[in-house]
Write an enzyme that holds these catalytic residues in place. Structure first.
Site, short mmCIF file in Angstrom:
data_model
loop_
_atom_site.label_atom_id
_atom_site.label_comp_id
_atom_site.label_asym_id
_atom_site.label_seq_id
_atom_site.Cartn_x
_atom_site.Cartn_y
_atom_site.Cartn_z
N CYS B 58 0.88 -1.17 0.00
CA CYS B 58 0.00 0.00 0.00
C CYS B 58 0.91 1.22 0.00
O CYS B 58 1.82 1.31 0.84
CB CYS B 58 -0.88 -0.01 1.26
SG CYS B 58 -1.66 1.55 1.65
N CYS B 169 -0.41 4.26 -6.15
CA CYS B 169 -1.47 3.67 -5.33
C CYS B 169 -1.81 2.34 -5.95
O CYS B 169 -1.96 2.23 -7.17
CB CYS B 169 -2.71 4.58 -5.32
SG CYS B 169 -4.16 3.80 -4.54
#
Lengths: 247, 247
Positions: B58, B169
């Protein structure tokens, strides 16, 4: 925050203890189990900080948690769904009601259940609008993209020719100005934040300690996470700088 | 999940232990403090379930947590930012790099810092795109509204005439088909999920127990909340039904 603001306006002499679970929001795309667990923790936090009446100021939480909270805690639990339904039905011409909310709220079916109990002849149509919370939290309340997304979500309800639309999420009042023209000027919009403030003022006050004289203590705003965006949103909703205390 | 899928492809003989913190996501609009706390808990969970190498899959967590995790835990911590940067700089013609990511990732400034260290002459432009995660999670990966929002976010980077765009992302690879035409066909897009899988295969394997013979144990997928939407997303990314075990 929209509910807290409405309560502050309706009950200016009472101390408000606010808790915003920003470290775990949004709730609306989470499971009922997760929302229930968070609701218990949040209620306990408010009680520990002196609350004598608890308002579950979130439709997703109100759709799954109130009965369990009432069994577990001995103080009054006010939720946001019943007041909105009663406000919708208070107008006798109400025959076709639309409900918009998060995925969790719409999936629970609670608006349909309660409306059918109270008014079996009323038609109910519901629509999950999961992107509206992120759009509001980004402050995109006047953007073209938001208008398009609102129009797309409302299209099925327009086709049903509803006469009343319940904003079944406490973020949606911040989009009322773009929802109203897209659902139609003649559709009555029910804002649950206003509804719950009225319920709290008229129902809870005679029975509980909220009816006590104002304590003179100022309102307190707690959050489980602090970001500049949250502070900005709070200032926008309350119309003044609000100190959000991270706990 | 996009990173887990890329690792599964790159290292098919190794057992993967996945943890998706769906009860608290999205991380991208939360504070660095909250993300750090969650990252420590999630890493501990993976270690308790047998992980010998941890991938922080992440960007929001990778932008704030790796150094702290490396001090606290004694196993290798692989994050997703450095591999993407190295992949971007591996092409000598790279001169003007655009970075898109969540608010938390962009606010951290980590891409700029690391790029300036490694390649002082490269120009870096960054843009937070906070609505793309909710759009992907709703499955709106081909909608007109999503295309408009992507165009709006990319406009400042187009004006800078970037030659390389880093998808900062792990949700964004699912939008690559609409990002590429809007940023320009000649702009090279760096997918951090592919970059981290390459790093794991080429860097971590010689030194650590991942290089051991395949255990024959099947991959395990844990989540902190289970919803039908998550199961559907997993099936879409992995191309097969994936059992998400709620813990």
């Amino acid at each position: 925050m929209t509910v807290a603001r409405a309560i502050e306006r309706a009950l200016p002499g009472r101390q408000l203890i606010y808790f915003g679970d920003l470290a775990r929001t949004p709730y609306g795309n989470k499971s009922a189990d997760a929302i229930l667990e968070y609701s218990v923790q949040n209620t306990q936090f408010l009680i520990d900080h002196g609350a004598t009446v608890v308002v579950v100021a979130c439709n997703s939480a109100s759709s799954v948690a109130p009965e369990y909270l009432r069994q577990r805690f001995s103080l009054p639990i006010i939720e946001v769904i019943r007041p909105a339904i009663e406000l919708a039905l208070a107008e006798p011409k109400t025959k076709r009601i639309g409900i918009i909310g998060t995925t969790a709220t719409i999936r629970s079916g609670i608006y349909e259940q309660q409306l059918k109990q109270l008014a079996p002849d009323v038609e109910v149509y519901s629509q999950a609008c999961p992107l509206l919370v992120p759009l509001v939290e980004e402050g995109w309340t006047r953007r073209q993209e938001t208008k398009m997304i609102v129009r797309r979500y409302l299209q099925p309800l327009r086709q049903r020719a509803i006469d009343t639309l319940v904003l079944g999420c406490t973020h949606y009042p911040l989009l009322k100005h773009i929802i109203q023209p897209r659902i139609g000027r003649r559709v009555r919009i029910i804002d649950s934040s206003e509804a719950v403030a009225k319920t709290l003022a008229s129902v809870a006050l005679p029975d509980y300690s909220l009816a006590a004289p104002a304590s003179g203590e100022r309102n307190r705003f707690f959050v489980s996470d602090w970001t500049p965006a949250a502070a900005k949103t709070a200032q926008g909703i309350f119309g003044r700088p609000v100190e959000l205390v991270k706990v």
